[in-house]
Enzyme design. Structure first.
Site, PDB file in Angstrom:
ATOM      1  N   LYS A  80      26.466   6.926  -4.081  1.00 32.19           N
ATOM      2  CA  LYS A  80      25.606   6.044  -3.287  1.00 32.19           C
ATOM      3  C   LYS A  80      26.477   5.068  -2.510  1.00 32.19           C
ATOM      4  O   LYS A  80      27.605   4.772  -2.904  1.00 32.19           O
ATOM      5  CB  LYS A  80      24.659   5.261  -4.199  1.00 32.19           C
ATOM      6  N   VAL A 188       9.260   5.511   2.838  1.00 33.87           N
ATOM      7  CA  VAL A 188       8.625   6.333   1.815  1.00 33.87           C
ATOM      8  C   VAL A 188       7.306   5.728   1.352  1.00 33.87           C
ATOM      9  O   VAL A 188       6.293   6.418   1.244  1.00 33.87           O
ATOM     10  CB  VAL A 188       9.569   6.536   0.614  1.00 33.87           C
TER      11      VAL A 188
END
Length: 350
Positions: A80, A188
């Site tokens: 990440k 999202v």
């Protein structure tokens, strides 16, 4: 304090820090585990309070990506990236190109993609400096529509699929009339809210940006809730879709929902809170299982596949959750512990 002594350090293979004075870029990349393949994970830009908060986030997020890939049965590892700064104020094309140079220095051990605060256009700018990007071009979309490379629609669809299965398992009903609190209306969260609205759910929404709340109220007939009050909403489902650790010692007793299923990463501030939820009779969908639709999407874009195969893989999230719920009930263990055990069997023994 050394990174090795950090409470969230979990035998990460590599943690790299990058600073570019000219563009103001300050970023961290963490590679957790590459036993199953190169690490893949989105790049997040967020107005962290300080570098310590950013480091804490990237360590937790990268670890979660390892478990996510393993549970989704992908030949990928976990990594990440985080950029310190407000994407609405501090982001620039030059900064994104500098971030690409940072990714390139990782030599292919880390592949970046979109995350909170980062769009497809930003990844394309990074791509001017590195080949190790994803989520910028696509051949397939889960619903057969035009694909632009953004994995957010697949993430939202996967979360919706998992949330629906969780409601059916715990509440023995479909979504019509079910009250759902959606915390966070980004790429999202907004799409998840749309799916839920279309299937008859009653929405209670919040976000740090008032215009995002207003949009959901207008389009979905949602009830607006102040960010600090979302945990007190009288709902059946709590869907965290913002930053992590929203389920903590200060909020867990305020949540009345019987199902927790959302898109956010690292929803539990501490793993021990999974048992607290189990004791309360709350069904918790492990975050890295239910939100795996995006990484599944990217995986299929990188191989010879079809839209139908990708959709079936994403819909399989529901089956994985039901397996976890069944084992949890049989073994009297919290769902996060069951899920962690399955994932570790996959990536630690390879």
């Amino acid at each position: 304090m050394s990174v090795f002594d950090h409470k969230e350090f979990d035998n990460h293979e590599q943690v790299a820090f990058f600073s570019d004075k000219q563009t103001g870029l300050q970023a961290i990349i963490a590679v957790h585990n590459t036993n199953l393949g190169p690490s893949l994970g989105g790049c997040r830009m967020w107005p962290y309070a300080d570098s310590a908060e950013a480091l804490n986030d990237v360590l937790r997020l990268s670890r979660g990506m390892t478990y996510k890939a393993a549970m989704a049965q992908l030949k990928l590892g976990g990594g990440k990236a985080v950029i310190l700064g407000d994407p609405r104020k501090h982001k620039s094309p030059e900064m994104m190109r500098a971030m690409g140079r940072f990714v390139e220095q990782m030599g292919g051990r880390y592949i970046t993609a979109e995350d909170s605060g980062i769009a497809v256009s930003d990844i394309k700018l990074m791509g001017e400096s590195t080949q190790h990007i994803s989520g910028v071009s696509a051949k397939y979309r889960y619903d057969g529509g035009e694909a632009d490379g953004n994995p957010a629609p697949s993430t939202a669809f996967g979360v919706f699929t998992g949330l629906k299965a969780s409601v059916e398992y715990a509440l023995k009903t479909d979504l019509k009339g079910v009250r759902v609190a959606v915390q966070g209306l980004g790429h999202v969260g907004y799409r998840l809210a749309k799916h839920l609205h279309e299937h008859g759910a009653k929405l209670f929404v919040t976000d740090i940006y008032e215009d995002s709340i207003a949009r959901a109220v207008e389009e979905f007939g949602a009830v607006a809730v102040a960010p600090r009050d979302i945990f007190d909403a009288e709902v059946d489902v709590y869907a965290p879709c913002a930053m992590g650790a929203s389920i903590n010692h200060n909020t867990i007793e305020r949540i009345s929902a019987k199902v927790i299923a959302g898109a956010a990463n690292n929803q539990l501030a501490e793993e021990s809170l999974g048992e607290v939820l189990r004791q309360k009779g709350v069904l918790y969908a492990p975050d890295y299982v239910i939100n795996a639709g995006g990484v599944i999407d990217i995986y299929h874009q990188r191989m010879l596949s079809t839209a139908e195969a990708m959709r079936a893989h994403i819909e399989g999230i529901a089956d994985t959750l039901l397996e976890i719920y069944t084992r949890s009930e049989q073994n009297q263990q919290p769902t996060n512990v069951v899920s962690n055990s399955i994932a570790e069997e996959r990536f630690l023994t390879e």
